[in-house]
Scaffold this active site. Structure first.
Site, short mmCIF file in Angstrom:
data_model
loop_
_atom_site.label_atom_id
_atom_site.label_comp_id
_atom_site.label_asym_id
_atom_site.label_seq_id
_atom_site.Cartn_x
_atom_site.Cartn_y
_atom_site.Cartn_z
N ARG A 25 6.87 -8.33 4.96
CA ARG A 25 7.97 -8.00 3.13
C ARG A 25 9.06 -8.96 3.29
O ARG A 25 9.85 -8.66 2.39
CB ARG A 25 7.48 -6.62 3.40
N HIS A 29 10.18 -11.14 0.37
CA HIS A 29 10.44 -10.91 -0.51
C HIS A 29 11.95 -11.91 -0.37
O HIS A 29 12.84 -12.37 -1.62
CB HIS A 29 12.02 -9.80 -0.12
N HIS A 160 -1.56 -7.56 2.40
CA HIS A 160 -1.58 -6.03 2.23
C HIS A 160 -2.64 -5.07 2.94
O HIS A 160 -2.99 -4.15 2.97
CB HIS A 160 -1.66 -5.40 0.51
N THR A 161 -3.50 -6.30 4.25
CA THR A 161 -4.19 -5.77 4.84
C THR A 161 -3.61 -5.13 5.59
O THR A 161 -3.95 -3.93 6.48
CB THR A 161 -5.48 -6.68 5.12
N TRP A 176 -2.76 0.43 1.59
CA TRP A 176 -4.31 -0.41 1.65
C TRP A 176 -5.67 -0.34 2.33
O TRP A 176 -6.65 0.10 1.79
CB TRP A 176 -3.64 -1.76 1.62
N THR A 177 -5.30 -0.22 3.96
CA THR A 177 -6.04 -0.58 4.38
C THR A 177 -6.71 0.68 5.45
O THR A 177 -5.36 1.09 5.78
CB THR A 177 -6.75 -1.98 5.16
N ASP A 184 -6.30 -8.55 9.21
CA ASP A 184 -7.28 -9.08 9.30
C ASP A 184 -7.58 -8.43 7.93
O ASP A 184 -7.04 -9.02 7.12
CB ASP A 184 -7.92 -8.10 10.08
N ASP A 221 -3.66 -5.13 -7.77
CA ASP A 221 -4.55 -5.53 -6.02
C ASP A 221 -5.86 -5.96 -6.77
O ASP A 221 -6.77 -6.64 -6.56
CB ASP A 221 -4.66 -4.51 -4.85
#
Ligand code: HEM
Length: 266
Positions: A25, A29, A160-161, A176-177, A184, A221
């Site tokens: 990130r 950014h 975002h994985t 998110w996951t 992945d 998303d």
């Protein structure tokens, strides 16, 4: 001092502190404020390290000048700026983090010039960085002037994985996951297979939650499930290699946007 020395110091911090996602990130950014069109400039220049004004004070960057740069401080103190610029280090840190978490190997170029003061920041975050509570028109408004297509937006969002939203930084909350430290294609597989319900976080932000696993998606998303974005989500869910290949191309382009005279060696 060699490039391998710097990389091995980064790998040690990522492994010890599980902080790969915030390093990604940080690089995104720094580079992601770049724009052409109505807004111009914004190449990666590590302006976020100044907190007396500019990018280091943008709400969108909450947690980066503090948490991310604190984690990176031992490496920064050792190598910057004598051996590597801050902006190159942030690029390298993200790429090492992605690979360390199981993602693709990413070629890093060098030669980014650091901002000398906060005055070299872009003027504001408005129109530069995306909001998580908005849909496709907003994503296009932000990403098209950076040179990215609808397909590129899908590939980039696949980052975002890994990682999570923090209530005290963005106001959104959750990962998110299910394995948020593995790079992945599960962002895409989970987005397609799970059902999400509306939720408002403690900070008052609207997001989507999968009740059984507790994972979340931002409105931005799930916007990718709309045509014409959706066909790329479906491809990347089926074919992780296709995701990795497209991700590397657009990610390197992002990290080099607006830079001139980059070189292959440190
Ligand atoms: C498409 C528009 C995007 C939106 C609206 C968005 C929004 C957000 C938000 C709200 C957070 C949570 C920050 C926090 O509370 O700590 C976040 C985290 C993150 N974003 Fe994005 N993002 C976008 C695109 C991207 C892109 C292009 C990348 C990189 C290629 C990226 C990589 C990450 C990572 C790795 C994290 C996790 C950070 C951590 O765990 O501390 N995002 N993003």
């Amino acid at each position: 001092m060699s490039l391998e020395d710097i990389k091995s110091d980064i790998k040690a911090i990522v492994a010890e502190k599980d902080c790969g996602p915030i390093f990604i990130r940080l690089s995104w950014h720094d580079a992601g404020v770049f724009s052409t069109g109505k807004l111009t400039g914004g190449c990666p220049n590590a302006a976020m390290r100044f907190t007396d004004g500019g990018e280091g004070t943008f709400g969108a960057n909450a947690g980066l000048p503090t948490v991310a740069l604190d984690l990176l401080k031992p490496v920064t103190d050792k190598y910057c700026p004598a051996s590597i610029s801050h902006a190159d280090l942030w690029t390298l840190v993200a790429n090492v983090a992605i690979e360390t978490m199981g993602g693709p190997a990413i070629p890093t170029k060098f030669g980014r010039k650091d901002a000398a003061t906060s005055a070299e920041s872009v003027e504001s975050q408005v129109g530069r960085l995306p909001d998580g509570d908005k849909g496709c028109p907003h994503l296009r408004e932000i990403f098209h002037p950076k040179g990215f297509s609808d397909k590129d937006i899908v590939a980039l969002s696949g980052a975002h994985t890994v990682g999570k939203c923090h209530g005290d930084r963005s106001g959104f909350d959750g990962k998110w996951t299910e394995n948020h430290l593995k790079f992945d294609n599960s962002y895409f597989t989970e987005m397609l297979s799970k059902e999400y319900a509306d939720e408002t976080t403690a900070a008052g932000c609207p997001q989507k939650k999968h009740a059984a696993s507790g994972t979340i998606m931002l409105i931005s998303d799930l916007a990718l499930l709309e045509a014409p974005f959706r066909e790329h989500v479906e491809l990347y869910a089926k074919d992780q290699e296709a995701f990795f290949k497209d991700f590397v191309t657009v990610w390197v382009k992002l990290q080099e946007n607006g830079c001139t005279g980059l070189r292959d060696t440190l």
